[in-house]
Design an enzyme around this catalytic site. Structure first.
Site, mmCIF file in Angstrom:
data_model
loop_
_atom_site.group_PDB
_atom_site.id
_atom_site.type_symbol
_atom_site.label_atom_id
_atom_site.label_comp_id
_atom_site.label_asym_id
_atom_site.label_seq_id
_atom_site.Cartn_x
_atom_site.Cartn_y
_atom_site.Cartn_z
ATOM 1 N N PRO A 9 5.769 14.126 -16.189
ATOM 2 C CG PRO A 9 4.217 12.935 -14.943
ATOM 3 C CD PRO A 9 5.555 12.810 -15.581
ATOM 4 C CG ASN A 10 1.703 17.866 -14.594
ATOM 5 O OD1 ASN A 10 0.886 18.155 -15.457
ATOM 6 N ND2 ASN A 10 1.498 16.901 -13.714
ATOM 7 N NE ARG A 17 3.824 20.858 -11.407
ATOM 8 C CZ ARG A 17 4.528 19.772 -11.256
ATOM 9 N NH1 ARG A 17 5.598 19.573 -12.000
ATOM 10 N NH2 ARG A 17 4.168 18.870 -10.388
ATOM 11 C CE1 TYR A 22 8.251 20.980 -8.580
ATOM 12 C CE2 TYR A 22 6.021 21.885 -8.695
ATOM 13 C CZ TYR A 22 6.889 20.867 -8.347
ATOM 14 O OH TYR A 22 6.398 19.735 -7.747
ATOM 15 C CG ASN A 73 12.198 15.778 -12.272
ATOM 16 O OD1 ASN A 73 11.437 15.020 -11.668
ATOM 17 N ND2 ASN A 73 12.213 17.084 -12.059
ATOM 18 C CB ALA A 76 3.582 12.723 -10.322
ATOM 19 C CD GLU A 97 15.282 10.021 -7.460
ATOM 20 O OE1 GLU A 97 16.091 9.257 -6.879
ATOM 21 O OE2 GLU A 97 14.121 10.206 -7.051
ATOM 22 C CG HIS A 99 13.065 14.829 -7.429
ATOM 23 N ND1 HIS A 99 12.033 14.400 -8.226
ATOM 24 C CD2 HIS A 99 13.702 13.725 -6.991
ATOM 25 C CE1 HIS A 99 12.026 13.076 -8.237
ATOM 26 N NE2 HIS A 99 13.037 12.645 -7.502
ATOM 27 N NE ARG A 106 6.689 19.769 -2.785
ATOM 28 C CZ ARG A 106 6.371 19.716 -4.081
ATOM 29 N NH1 ARG A 106 7.297 19.399 -4.987
ATOM 30 N NH2 ARG A 106 5.142 19.978 -4.475
HETATM 31 C C1 DQA Z 1 9.304 16.925 -8.836
HETATM 32 C C2 DQA Z 1 8.722 16.525 -7.471
HETATM 33 C C3 DQA Z 1 7.564 15.577 -7.638
HETATM 34 O O1 DQA Z 1 7.052 15.188 -6.369
HETATM 35 C C4 DQA Z 1 6.458 16.243 -8.417
HETATM 36 O O2 DQA Z 1 5.391 15.346 -8.627
HETATM 37 C C5 DQA Z 1 6.925 16.834 -9.687
HETATM 38 C C6 DQA Z 1 8.232 17.487 -9.745
HETATM 39 C C7 DQA Z 1 10.409 17.976 -8.708
HETATM 40 O O3 DQA Z 1 11.096 18.187 -9.697
HETATM 41 O O4 DQA Z 1 10.575 18.601 -7.657
HETATM 42 O O5 DQA Z 1 6.182 16.877 -10.672
HETATM 43 O O6 DQA Z 1 9.874 15.768 -9.416
#
Ligand code: DQA
Length: 144
Positions: A9-10, A17, A22, A73, A76, A97, A99, A106
């Site tokens: 998501p997002n 964003r 990011y 990835n 959230a 995985e 990020h 964080r």
């Molecule tokens: C994320 C880190 C997550 O905590 C966050 O909710 C994201 C992006 C990252 O790529 O740094 O949406 O996965």
């Protein structure tokens, strides 16, 4: 070798964003970067992004028998989704995985990952380059 790159998501809003966290590049830029790398490595790559947990679970299930490795990835959902973790365990496809940000530096809730214990590796805090490193990890660890 075929890999599937899943973004949660997002991540469709990359570039808009929280650019301080990011970056300013878009989801399309991210896919283009990974595609270029995969072409160089002669790997077939498929991209999937969804804001919906069940759709990600479905996609992982559908990858059974046609995918050699997954770069994921879950955004959230990393910190909340037992369903995605279970789907990854169910299909037994090796995965890395990723990020974009350094989740270890964080908020505390971002330190929890339901998918980490079964991942080949975790790459965090390396921006978009982290996805390329994840592809390299799959190449080096997945035996065909
Ligand atoms: C994320 C880190 C997550 O905590 C966050 O909710 C994201 C992006 C990252 O790529 O740094 O949406 O996965």
């Amino acid at each position: 070798m075929k890999i599937l790159v899943i973004n949660g998501p997002n991540l469709n809003l990359l570039g808009i964003r929280q650019p301080d966290i990011y970056g300013k590049s878009t989801y399309a830029d991210l896919c283009a970067l990974i595609k270029e790398k995969c072409e160089k490595e002669e790997i077939t790559v498929e991209f999937f992004q969804s804001n919906h947990e069940g759709d990600i679970v479905d996609k992982i299930g559908e990858s059974l028998g046609n995918t050699d490795g997954i770069v994921i990835n879950p955004a959230a959902y990393t910190h909340t989704s037992i369903a995605i973790a279970d789907a990854l365990k169910a299909v037994c496809i090796p995965y890395v995985e990723v990020h974009i940000s350094d989740v270890s530096k964080r908020e505390d809730f971002r330190k929890i990952s339901y998918i980490r214990s079964d991942a080949l590796d975790t790459v965090a805090g390396e921006g978009f380059e982290g996805y390329l490193r994840a592809v390299d990890i799959l190449i080096s660890k997945v035996k065909l």
